[in-house]
Each structure stands twice: as structure tokens, then as C-alpha cells.
Design a protein around this motif. Structure first.
Motif, PDB file in Angstrom:
ATOM      1  N   ARG A  69      44.197  40.965  37.402  1.00  0.00           N
ATOM      2  CA  ARG A  69      45.372  42.154  38.405  1.00  0.00           C
ATOM      3  C   ARG A  69      44.149  43.548  37.729  1.00  0.00           C
ATOM      4  O   ARG A  69      44.182  44.440  38.093  1.00  0.00           O
ATOM      5  N   ALA A  70      44.741  43.390  36.355  1.00  0.00           N
ATOM      6  CA  ALA A  70      44.151  44.780  35.157  1.00  0.00           C
ATOM      7  C   ALA A  70      42.548  44.907  35.858  1.00  0.00           C
ATOM      8  O   ALA A  70      42.233  46.549  36.420  1.00  0.00           O
ATOM      9  N   LEU A  71      41.415  44.086  36.222  1.00  0.00           N
ATOM     10  CA  LEU A  71      40.208  44.126  35.885  1.00  0.00           C
ATOM     11  C   LEU A  71      39.731  44.743  37.129  1.00  0.00           C
ATOM     12  O   LEU A  71      38.767  44.743  37.453  1.00  0.00           O
ATOM     13  N   THR A  72      40.625  44.132  37.817  1.00  0.00           N
ATOM     14  CA  THR A  72      40.636  44.695  39.826  1.00  0.00           C
ATOM     15  C   THR A  72      41.759  45.092  40.889  1.00  0.00           C
ATOM     16  O   THR A  72      41.762  44.644  42.134  1.00  0.00           O
ATOM     17  N   LEU A  73      41.891  45.902  39.543  1.00  0.00           N
ATOM     18  CA  LEU A  73      42.905  46.990  40.729  1.00  0.00           C
ATOM     19  C   LEU A  73      42.211  47.941  41.518  1.00  0.00           C
ATOM     20  O   LEU A  73      41.211  48.197  42.170  1.00  0.00           O
ATOM     21  N   GLY A  74      42.638  47.872  42.826  1.00  0.00           N
ATOM     22  CA  GLY A  74      42.140  48.072  43.940  1.00  0.00           C
ATOM     23  C   GLY A  74      41.148  47.750  45.158  1.00  0.00           C
ATOM     24  O   GLY A  74      40.029  47.874  45.911  1.00  0.00           O
ATOM     25  N   LEU A  75      40.134  47.018  44.411  1.00  0.00           N
ATOM     26  CA  LEU A  75      39.653  45.853  45.250  1.00  0.00           C
ATOM     27  C   LEU A  75      39.701  44.922  45.822  1.00  0.00           C
ATOM     28  O   LEU A  75      40.749  44.168  46.196  1.00  0.00           O
ATOM     29  N   ASP A  76      38.681  45.300  47.404  1.00  0.00           N
ATOM     30  CA  ASP A  76      38.741  44.835  48.718  1.00  0.00           C
ATOM     31  C   ASP A  76      38.129  43.439  48.885  1.00  0.00           C
ATOM     32  O   ASP A  76      37.664  43.105  47.176  1.00  0.00           O
ATOM     33  N   GLN A  77      38.643  42.583  49.991  1.00  0.00           N
ATOM     34  CA  GLN A  77      38.012  41.739  50.068  1.00  0.00           C
ATOM     35  C   GLN A  77      36.107  41.441  49.922  1.00  0.00           C
ATOM     36  O   GLN A  77      35.200  40.697  49.494  1.00  0.00           O
ATOM     37  N   ALA A  78      36.165  42.567  50.840  1.00  0.00           N
ATOM     38  CA  ALA A  78      34.524  42.903  50.723  1.00  0.00           C
ATOM     39  C   ALA A  78      33.685  43.565  49.808  1.00  0.00           C
ATOM     40  O   ALA A  78      32.579  43.276  49.332  1.00  0.00           O
ATOM     41  N   ARG A  79      34.482  44.719  48.929  1.00  0.00           N
ATOM     42  CA  ARG A  79      34.015  44.659  47.947  1.00  0.00           C
ATOM     43  C   ARG A  79      33.509  43.699  46.498  1.00  0.00           C
ATOM     44  O   ARG A  79      32.581  43.358  46.423  1.00  0.00           O
ATOM     45  N   LEU A 153      43.488  41.648  41.997  1.00  0.00           N
ATOM     46  CA  LEU A 153      43.764  40.337  42.811  1.00  0.00           C
ATOM     47  C   LEU A 153      44.926  39.020  42.560  1.00  0.00           C
ATOM     48  O   LEU A 153      45.091  39.227  41.561  1.00  0.00           O
ATOM     49  N   ARG A 154      45.290  38.412  42.466  1.00  0.00           N
ATOM     50  CA  ARG A 154      45.439  37.235  42.876  1.00  0.00           C
ATOM     51  C   ARG A 154      45.545  35.571  43.229  1.00  0.00           C
ATOM     52  O   ARG A 154      44.597  35.897  44.752  1.00  0.00           O
ATOM     53  N   SER A 155      45.562  34.827  42.502  1.00  0.00           N
ATOM     54  CA  SER A 155      45.614  33.715  43.097  1.00  0.00           C
ATOM     55  C   SER A 155      47.138  32.657  43.880  1.00  0.00           C
ATOM     56  O   SER A 155      47.772  32.589  42.998  1.00  0.00           O
ATOM     57  N   PRO A 156      46.807  32.278  45.455  1.00  0.00           N
ATOM     58  CA  PRO A 156      48.456  31.765  45.486  1.00  0.00           C
ATOM     59  C   PRO A 156      48.281  30.630  44.810  1.00  0.00           C
ATOM     60  O   PRO A 156      49.333  30.038  44.354  1.00  0.00           O
ATOM     61  N   ARG A 157      47.643  30.211  44.585  1.00  0.00           N
ATOM     62  CA  ARG A 157      46.816  28.354  43.696  1.00  0.00           C
ATOM     63  C   ARG A 157      46.278  28.393  43.544  1.00  0.00           C
ATOM     64  O   ARG A 157      45.368  27.870  43.330  1.00  0.00           O
ATOM     65  N   HIS A 158      46.330  28.409  41.662  1.00  0.00           N
ATOM     66  CA  HIS A 158      45.109  29.134  40.610  1.00  0.00           C
ATOM     67  C   HIS A 158      44.758  26.575  40.801  1.00  0.00           C
ATOM     68  O   HIS A 158      46.109  26.076  39.715  1.00  0.00           O
ATOM     69  N   ASN A 159      43.387  26.327  41.247  1.00  0.00           N
ATOM     70  CA  ASN A 159      43.691  25.414  41.230  1.00  0.00           C
ATOM     71  C   ASN A 159      42.486  24.638  39.954  1.00  0.00           C
ATOM     72  O   ASN A 159      41.809  24.482  39.790  1.00  0.00           O
TER      73      ASN A 159
END
Length: 223
Positions: A69-79, A153-159
């Protein structure tokens, strides 16, 4: 290295990081992203004392979520997808990154008519991109889904760990299958669900723990 099981129609399940590629691919992406811009890395600086938590299976998922989360603040899917594709190319360009004997083992399973599943904790897009860049097709790739939020970013289910068994069951793969490949004690559930376990370059401690826990035949691959 011994040959894979030869009978067709079986299922072989491969971990990804440490089995087909050296290193942790999602952590590698985060480090790659942080090095590109000090502004990207800045939010993670207060978390540096927590780095040792990434080395232990019990604390790794929690610590990984914080750093992600700290390293992906503001990151959108396209980027993310643009960056991730560039990262995959950069990572694969490094000599020795691909674990060629295990990639050959995967292809041998395919040639024998086995169903091959690659089950990984890394992000699904990274997993798909890496496999495409490696020229691997015809496998089922199970990674971690991602959700994009303003606060990272977050993952709703970490595989990861036992969650891999849920992901495998959802595509119709149930124990016991033929063989599982992994380098990590965290994959004990996946290894134990197979009729044969293949440990790839395990640490001495992980090998000892896994041999004690597993009832199936165990092969150790040293690279």
C-alpha cells in the motif's frame, strides 16, 4: 535432475517465485517502482523497521500488505499494467533470473499430456505477463487479484499458503494430484495435497520441516 512423471492426464502444480524465477516477483516490482522515484518510495520509509517481518511466513502477508500500500499510493490499473510490463522485461533481462531446469520440467509435463497449473502469490497480471514473456502457454495461471484504491493496491485474496488449495478447488483441481513443486515451507498445504512433492532449492530448515510434515515421496532439486 530426474524426469517428471511420464503418465499422461495427471496434474502438476508449480509455485512460481523461487521455482520458475529466482526472487520474489511482486516484491521485485515494488522495489523497482520505489527506485524509479523518491516520491514513490517516501511513504514506505517509516516502515523500514518492519522489513525483517517480510522474512517470516507468519508475518509476511501482513507486512507485505503494508509495504504494498505504501509503495502504490494513487496507482491506477492502467499505470500499474504499463509499469508491470516494463518491470517484467527488465527482470527477465537479468542473467540467471529464469530457473531453466524447472522451466524445462514444466514443458516436459506438458509434453507428457499433463495438466499444468502455476499457483502463485504474486499479482495475477504479473504472473500472466511473466509466463507470456517466457513463452509458456497452455497452463492455468492462478495469481492474486488486485484492487486499486487511492490508498494503494490491495488484494482481496492473497493466493498464498492454504489459500492456493481454495483457488485450485475452484478450477476443479482436488487432492490428491500428481505432483507439486515449491521452494517454500509456506506451500506445505499444496505440497501435502500431491502424491509427490518436489522441493526446489529449499533452505536446510525448510527441507527438514517439510520432510517431517510430508507423508508423500519427496524429491529435492538442487540448482
Amino acid at each position: 535432475m530426474s524426469a517428471p512423471p511420464s503418465s499422461s492426464g495427471q496434474t502438476a502444480v508449480f509455485d512460481f517465485d523461487g521455482v520458475l524465477l529466482r526472487g520474489d516477483s511482486f516484491a521485485g516490482y515494488l522495489q523497482w517502482r520505489g527506485r524509479r522515484s523518491y516520491r514513490t518510495a517516501l511513504p514506505a520509509l517509516p516502515l523500514l523497521p518492519l522489513l525483517p517481518l517480510l522474512r517470516h511466513p507468519r508475518t509476511l502477508p501482513w507486512a507485505a500488505r503494508l509495504f504494498s500500500r505504501a509503495l502504490t499510493l494513487g496507482l491506477d490499473q492502467a499505470r500499474f499494467e504499463t509499469e508491470a510490463a516494463a518491470f517484467c522485461r527488465d527482470w527477465l533481462a537479468r542473467p540467471g533470473r529464469v530457473i531453466e531446469p524447472l522451466l524445462a520440467r514444466l514443458r516436459a509435463h506438458q509434453a507428457a499430456g499433463d495438466r499444468v497449473v502455476v499457483a502463485s502469490g504474486t499479482a495475477q497480471f504479473l504472473l500472466d505477463t511473466f509466463l507470456r514473456e517466457l513463452g509458456v502457454s497452455g497452463v492455468t495461471a492462478l495469481g492474486s487479484p488486485l484492487e486499486f484504491h487511492r490508498w494503494g493496491l490491495r488484494s482481496p485474496r492473497h493466493n498464498y499458503g492454504a489459500t492456493k488449495l481454495i483457488s485450485l478447488a475452484e478450477i476443479g483441481v482436488h487432492a490428491p494430484w500428481a505432483v507439486s513443486y515449491s521452494d517454500s515451507h509456506a506451500d506445505l498445504p499444496m505440497l501435502a495435497a500431491a502424491r509427490q512433492a518436489v522441493l526446489v532449492q529449499p533452505s536446510a530448515n525448510h527441507e527438514r520441516l517439510l520432510r517431517e510434515a510430508l507423508r508423500c515421496p519427496v524429491e529435492v532439486v538442487r540448482l
